[in-house]
Scaffold this motif. Sequence first.
Motif, PDB file in Angstrom:
ATOM      1  N   THR A  89       0.824  -1.215   0.000  1.00  0.00           N
ATOM      2  CA  THR A  89       0.000   0.000   0.000  1.00  0.00           C
ATOM      3  C   THR A  89       0.853   1.258   0.000  1.00  0.00           C
ATOM      4  N   ALA A  90       2.027   1.203   0.634  1.00  0.00           N
ATOM      5  CA  ALA A  90       2.915   2.370   0.636  1.00  0.00           C
ATOM      6  C   ALA A  90       3.376   2.705  -0.772  1.00  0.00           C
ATOM      7  N   VAL A  91       3.687   1.681  -1.553  1.00  0.00           N
ATOM      8  CA  VAL A  91       4.100   1.915  -2.937  1.00  0.00           C
ATOM      9  C   VAL A  91       2.954   2.533  -3.731  1.00  0.00           C
ATOM     10  N   VAL A  92       1.747   2.031  -3.522  1.00  0.00           N
ATOM     11  CA  VAL A  92       0.597   2.523  -4.277  1.00  0.00           C
ATOM     12  C   VAL A  92       0.284   3.979  -3.934  1.00  0.00           C
ATOM     13  N   PHE A  93       0.296   4.313  -2.647  1.00  0.00           N
ATOM     14  CA  PHE A  93      -0.061   5.675  -2.244  1.00  0.00           C
ATOM     15  C   PHE A  93       1.105   6.647  -2.383  1.00  0.00           C
ATOM     16  N   ALA A 121     -10.109  -0.144  -4.382  1.00  0.00           N
ATOM     17  CA  ALA A 121      -9.382  -0.958  -5.356  1.00  0.00           C
ATOM     18  C   ALA A 121      -8.248  -1.736  -4.693  1.00  0.00           C
ATOM     19  N   LEU A 122      -7.550  -1.109  -3.767  1.00  0.00           N
ATOM     20  CA  LEU A 122      -6.484  -1.794  -3.037  1.00  0.00           C
ATOM     21  C   LEU A 122      -7.028  -2.987  -2.268  1.00  0.00           C
ATOM     22  N   GLY A 123      -8.115  -2.756  -1.534  1.00  0.00           N
ATOM     23  CA  GLY A 123      -8.698  -3.834  -0.746  1.00  0.00           C
ATOM     24  C   GLY A 123      -9.173  -4.991  -1.608  1.00  0.00           C
ATOM     25  N   VAL A 124      -9.864  -4.681  -2.696  1.00  0.00           N
ATOM     26  CA  VAL A 124     -10.365  -5.729  -3.582  1.00  0.00           C
ATOM     27  C   VAL A 124      -9.209  -6.470  -4.244  1.00  0.00           C
ATOM     28  N   SER A 178      -7.692  -5.319   7.066  1.00  0.00           N
ATOM     29  CA  SER A 178      -6.263  -5.160   7.315  1.00  0.00           C
ATOM     30  C   SER A 178      -5.604  -4.338   6.214  1.00  0.00           C
ATOM     31  N   THR A 179      -6.040  -4.560   4.972  1.00  0.00           N
ATOM     32  CA  THR A 179      -5.488  -3.801   3.846  1.00  0.00           C
ATOM     33  C   THR A 179      -5.859  -2.333   3.937  1.00  0.00           C
ATOM     34  N   SER A 195       7.446  10.222  -0.567  1.00  0.00           N
ATOM     35  CA  SER A 195       8.364   9.252  -1.165  1.00  0.00           C
ATOM     36  C   SER A 195       7.958   7.849  -0.743  1.00  0.00           C
ATOM     37  N   ILE A 196       8.279   6.854  -1.579  1.00  0.00           N
ATOM     38  CA  ILE A 196       7.921   5.471  -1.282  1.00  0.00           C
ATOM     39  C   ILE A 196       8.682   4.976  -0.067  1.00  0.00           C
ATOM     40  N   LEU A 197       9.990   5.225  -0.029  1.00  0.00           N
ATOM     41  CA  LEU A 197      10.802   4.765   1.097  1.00  0.00           C
ATOM     42  C   LEU A 197      10.326   5.399   2.394  1.00  0.00           C
ATOM     43  N   GLY A 198      10.069   6.698   2.349  1.00  0.00           N
ATOM     44  CA  GLY A 198       9.579   7.372   3.548  1.00  0.00           C
ATOM     45  C   GLY A 198       8.242   6.828   3.992  1.00  0.00           C
ATOM     46  N   GLY A 199       7.352   6.558   3.017  1.00  0.00           N
ATOM     47  CA  GLY A 199       6.050   5.993   3.351  1.00  0.00           C
ATOM     48  C   GLY A 199       6.169   4.638   4.003  1.00  0.00           C
ATOM     49  N   VAL A 200       7.071   3.793   3.461  1.00  0.00           N
ATOM     50  CA  VAL A 200       7.277   2.465   4.040  1.00  0.00           C
ATOM     51  C   VAL A 200       7.831   2.574   5.450  1.00  0.00           C
ATOM     52  N   LEU A 201       8.864   3.417   5.638  1.00  0.00           N
ATOM     53  CA  LEU A 201       9.512   3.530   6.948  1.00  0.00           C
ATOM     54  C   LEU A 201       8.561   4.079   8.006  1.00  0.00           C
TER      55      LEU A 201
END
Length: 301
Positions: A89-93, A121-124, A178-179, A195-201
């Motif tokens: 989800t972090a990559v998507v958002f 869409a993410l959840g489905v 959960s998603t 940023s993707i990395l920042g979102g993940v962290l």
Amino acid sequence: MGSFGNLFRAEWLKIAGNRWVAGCLKWVFPILIFGFILLMAVILALSGAARESFQEGAAEEPYLWTEYALSTWNLPNNPIGRLVLLGFTAVVFAGEYQWKTWKNTVPRRHRVSLILIKFLALGVFVVVAFVSMSIIFAAGWGVLTEIAGVPYGPALSGDVLTDFAEDYLLQASQAFTSTIIAAGYAALAGMLTRSILGGVLVGVGITFLENLLILILALIGWFLGFYKIVHLYRLTPGYNLLNVNMWVTENHAQRVTMFEDSRHLIVMSDTLAFSLVVLAAWIVGLITLTVVLFQRQDITS
């Protein structure tokens, strides 16, 4: 309805179009299950000892297609699986900011609709991936039982199908929940970091903090003498996701005890209804907060 369908289709294609992310974080699980079943089938077909061992396992505990179909949902519904969902989800958002696709899309779309469709869409997408995984696992295990010559129950009946459908829908709903919660964390983190990395962290940090909260609350309660503060842990998504999973798989509540060696024993054991209400509140809260912040954010730069 046409506008909704077009938005949903566009969002679905955008998610599925990122083949590396979708493949590594979602479709890899059905593929791995298929590979495992294929390998087991070859081993059973060629090895008499393997078939004998498989038969002994069936004698000790019967192989049930209902259990195998439900077991695959344990992955997205546990803490480790939530981290996988968080990465996806972090990559998507956050990717919308890093790749600067928001400013190309949002001015032509209503922001609230866009965010809600992205969550949906993410959840489905995740649910479809794990439905595929559960079908492959349950059907594949049936093939293995045929090769080994052992029964594969339970026999189809109205009661069996009704009970299974209830448990399956609850497990799928839990994965969807959960998603959405992971997406809420990722969306807020993406807005802050762009940023993707920042979102993940940031998202992983929030998730770890949530899991450690019970220890933090226990220490606070111990030092302040206010032991009941640990009950705040009952309001976290992680606790309630595990509690729902326990009700589905074991038909009883998740039991958490604190301060067992003192006279301040605290037991947390909640009903299924309690956890469903708390999770619904988290979903509504995270989506609402995301929508409000997104409405106020300047994304054209």
